[in-house]
Design an enzyme around this catalytic site. Structure first.
Site, PDB file in Angstrom:
ATOM      1  N   GLY A  31       0.808  -1.217   0.000  1.00  0.00           N
ATOM      2  CA  GLY A  31       0.000   0.000   0.000  1.00  0.00           C
ATOM      3  C   GLY A  31       0.839   1.264   0.000  1.00  0.00           C
ATOM      4  O   GLY A  31       2.029   1.224  -0.312  1.00  0.00           O
ATOM      5  N   HIS A  37       4.330   1.635  -7.941  1.00  0.00           N
ATOM      6  CA  HIS A  37       3.290   0.601  -7.876  1.00  0.00           C
ATOM      7  C   HIS A  37       2.377   0.682  -9.099  1.00  0.00           C
ATOM      8  O   HIS A  37       1.993  -0.333  -9.676  1.00  0.00           O
ATOM      9  CB  HIS A  37       2.413   0.797  -6.633  1.00  0.00           C
ATOM     10  CG  HIS A  37       3.145   0.698  -5.322  1.00  0.00           C
ATOM     11  ND1 HIS A  37       3.339   1.781  -4.500  1.00  0.00           N
ATOM     12  CD2 HIS A  37       3.715  -0.358  -4.698  1.00  0.00           C
ATOM     13  CE1 HIS A  37       3.982   1.396  -3.406  1.00  0.00           C
ATOM     14  NE2 HIS A  37       4.235   0.102  -3.500  1.00  0.00           N
ATOM     15  N   GLN A 148      11.861  -3.757 -10.134  1.00  0.00           N
ATOM     16  CA  GLN A 148      13.320  -3.892 -10.116  1.00  0.00           C
ATOM     17  C   GLN A 148      13.936  -3.148  -8.930  1.00  0.00           C
ATOM     18  O   GLN A 148      15.026  -3.451  -8.481  1.00  0.00           O
ATOM     19  CB  GLN A 148      13.891  -3.362 -11.441  1.00  0.00           C
ATOM     20  CG  GLN A 148      15.393  -3.449 -11.582  1.00  0.00           C
ATOM     21  CD  GLN A 148      15.923  -4.866 -11.431  1.00  0.00           C
ATOM     22  OE1 GLN A 148      15.245  -5.830 -11.811  1.00  0.00           O
ATOM     23  NE2 GLN A 148      17.100  -5.003 -10.867  1.00  0.00           N
ATOM     24  N   ASP A 150      13.360  -3.418  -5.919  1.00  0.00           N
ATOM     25  CA  ASP A 150      13.727  -4.391  -4.886  1.00  0.00           C
ATOM     26  C   ASP A 150      14.399  -5.586  -5.558  1.00  0.00           C
ATOM     27  O   ASP A 150      13.837  -6.682  -5.637  1.00  0.00           O
ATOM     28  CB  ASP A 150      12.478  -4.806  -4.110  1.00  0.00           C
ATOM     29  CG  ASP A 150      11.859  -3.635  -3.375  1.00  0.00           C
ATOM     30  OD1 ASP A 150      12.259  -3.369  -2.242  1.00  0.00           O
ATOM     31  OD2 ASP A 150      10.987  -2.935  -3.964  1.00  0.00           O
ATOM     32  N   GLN A 153      14.831  -8.931  -3.797  1.00  0.00           N
ATOM     33  CA  GLN A 153      13.519  -9.566  -3.642  1.00  0.00           C
ATOM     34  C   GLN A 153      13.117 -10.315  -4.918  1.00  0.00           C
ATOM     35  O   GLN A 153      12.633 -11.441  -4.863  1.00  0.00           O
ATOM     36  CB  GLN A 153      12.484  -8.499  -3.293  1.00  0.00           C
ATOM     37  CG  GLN A 153      11.052  -8.956  -3.327  1.00  0.00           C
ATOM     38  CD  GLN A 153      10.117  -7.908  -2.756  1.00  0.00           C
ATOM     39  OE1 GLN A 153      10.005  -7.757  -1.550  1.00  0.00           O
ATOM     40  NE2 GLN A 153       9.444  -7.181  -3.626  1.00  0.00           N
ATOM     41  N   ARG A 187       8.758   4.793   1.640  1.00  0.00           N
ATOM     42  CA  ARG A 187       9.518   5.286   2.795  1.00  0.00           C
ATOM     43  C   ARG A 187      10.139   6.670   2.559  1.00  0.00           C
ATOM     44  O   ARG A 187      10.671   7.254   3.497  1.00  0.00           O
ATOM     45  CB  ARG A 187      10.620   4.298   3.163  1.00  0.00           C
ATOM     46  CG  ARG A 187      10.078   3.021   3.787  1.00  0.00           C
ATOM     47  CD  ARG A 187      11.187   2.164   4.371  1.00  0.00           C
ATOM     48  NE  ARG A 187      10.675   1.102   5.215  1.00  0.00           N
ATOM     49  CZ  ARG A 187      10.496  -0.158   4.819  1.00  0.00           C
ATOM     50  NH1 ARG A 187      10.798  -0.511   3.587  1.00  0.00           N
ATOM     51  NH2 ARG A 187      10.021  -1.057   5.650  1.00  0.00           N
TER      52      ARG A 187
HETATM   53  P1  AMP Z   1       6.032  -2.412  -1.593  1.00  0.00           P
HETATM   54  O1  AMP Z   1       4.665  -1.837  -1.449  1.00  0.00           O
HETATM   55  O2  AMP Z   1       7.122  -1.497  -1.167  1.00  0.00           O
HETATM   56  O3  AMP Z   1       6.127  -3.802  -0.990  1.00  0.00           O
HETATM   57  O4  AMP Z   1       6.260  -2.622  -3.150  1.00  0.00           O
HETATM   58  C1  AMP Z   1       5.362  -3.374  -3.926  1.00  0.00           C
HETATM   59  C2  AMP Z   1       5.975  -3.590  -5.288  1.00  0.00           C
HETATM   60  O5  AMP Z   1       6.201  -2.341  -5.917  1.00  0.00           O
HETATM   61  C3  AMP Z   1       7.328  -4.313  -5.219  1.00  0.00           C
HETATM   62  O6  AMP Z   1       7.401  -5.271  -6.262  1.00  0.00           O
HETATM   63  C4  AMP Z   1       8.295  -3.187  -5.428  1.00  0.00           C
HETATM   64  O7  AMP Z   1       9.514  -3.603  -6.004  1.00  0.00           O
HETATM   65  C5  AMP Z   1       7.529  -2.296  -6.393  1.00  0.00           C
HETATM   66  N1  AMP Z   1       8.070  -0.948  -6.365  1.00  0.00           N
HETATM   67  C6  AMP Z   1       8.274  -0.166  -5.274  1.00  0.00           C
HETATM   68  N2  AMP Z   1       8.861   1.002  -5.629  1.00  0.00           N
HETATM   69  C7  AMP Z   1       9.037   0.949  -6.966  1.00  0.00           C
HETATM   70  C8  AMP Z   1       9.600   1.843  -7.929  1.00  0.00           C
HETATM   71  N3  AMP Z   1      10.112   3.014  -7.582  1.00  0.00           N
HETATM   72  N4  AMP Z   1       9.611   1.457  -9.224  1.00  0.00           N
HETATM   73  C9  AMP Z   1       9.109   0.246  -9.581  1.00  0.00           C
HETATM   74  N5  AMP Z   1       8.566  -0.627  -8.735  1.00  0.00           N
HETATM   75  C10 AMP Z   1       8.526  -0.296  -7.444  1.00  0.00           C
END
Ligand code: AMP
Length: 280
Positions: A31, A37, A148, A150, A153, A187
């Protein structure tokens, strides 16, 4: 767009859709959605009949001293954004649905989970692998979309999917950045204005590495040294790690080669940011 809170209901909806031959695209998130996202959601929308976005702040992937409690939560806004992107289902279960009291299982991808980000965040990737494998079983997606951003991950998820024969295709989408280059992250809002300014040095360091590689520099030690020097010009930056690693095994490489990863994690104040680059 429907909001689904129940694991059973999500399971029924997606297995029925899959049986009916509909392609399901799945985007797991915690979220506080941003353009990063949304790029995943848009890819899922383009490539599938049905789009499921999960919003679940997974307690298992936060260490005891980490930011689980204060992690940004913005469900109303997230819902609006998902609706605008024509998401079909937002799956947002309460923690007790995912981890009932008698929950006992953990998924550990050995050898990839305890290094790099895993060494400063013990248990983090076990928490990620456990929740993602559960989500894959609940949402029987054809394709799941990850960022990418992460990088470690994505390597761990790909390995897990191979090792456990999980019938899902993994798509990894490029990093979405702010205008000044900082990778978008939920963050980033933790940063003070000063830290936010300083944080630009992280993408700049990767840019420097890219320029050095383009001019023929292949020695990882030299690249890391130059990145380190640039970052440490900011008084308040504290480097967690900078590494040049193989894109599949995450093993450190002495020389950069095409497809390898240059990864960095840096603290600006109390906020730890990550970024990376795939070598051309
Ligand atoms: P999170 O909500 O932080 O767990 O992220 C959910 C998904 O969004 C994960 O697959 C992240 O790698 C991706 N994500 C987060 N920030 C970015 C970004 N700046 N560019 C591309 N994908 C992202």
């Amino acid at each position: 767009m429907k909001i689904v809170r129940s694991v059973n209901r999500m399971f029924k909806i997606s297995s029925a859709a899959r049986r009916a031959g509909r392609r399901i695209g799945f985007v797991p998130t915690m979220g506080a959605l941003h353009q990063g996202h949304l790029s995943l959601i848009r890819a899922a929308r383009r490539e599938n009949d049905l789009v499921v976005v999960s919003i679940f702040v997974n307690p298992l992937q936060f260490g005891p001293k980490e930011d689980f409690k204060r992690y940004p939560r913005a469900f109303s806004r997230d819902k609006r954004l998902c609706r605008d992107e024509k998401v079909d289902f937002v799956f947002s279960p309460p923690a007790g649905q995912i981890y009932p009291e008698d929950f006992k299982t953990a998924v550990l991808v050995k050898g990839l989970s305890d290094l790099l980000c895993g060494s400063s965040r013990p248990g983090h990737f076990q928490g990620v692998a456990t929740v993602v494998s559960k989500l894959f079983n609940i949402v029987s997606a054809d394709t799941a979309y990850f960022g990418q951003k992460d990088a470690q991950q994505t390597v761990i998820i790909r390995q897990m999917v191979r090792d456990l024969n999980i019938p899902v295709k993994i798509r990894v989408m490029p990093i979405v950045r702010e205008k000044d280059g900082l990778a978008m992250s939920s963050r980033n809002i933790y940063l003070s204005p000063r830290e936010r300014q300083d944080a630009r040095v992280l993408p700049e360091a990767l840019k420097l590495a890219k320029a050095l590689m383009q001019s023929g520099q292949r020695d990882s030690r030299v690249l890391i040294g130059r990145m380190r020097k640039l970052i440490l010009r900011k008084k308040n930056a504290k480097i967690d790690y900078i590494a040049v690693v193989d894109g599949e095994t995450l093993r450190p490489l002495k020389k950069v080669s095409s497809g390898c990863l240059i990864l960095a994690a840096v603290f600006f104040g109390r906020t730890r940011l990550i970024d990376n680059l795939i070598a051309a």
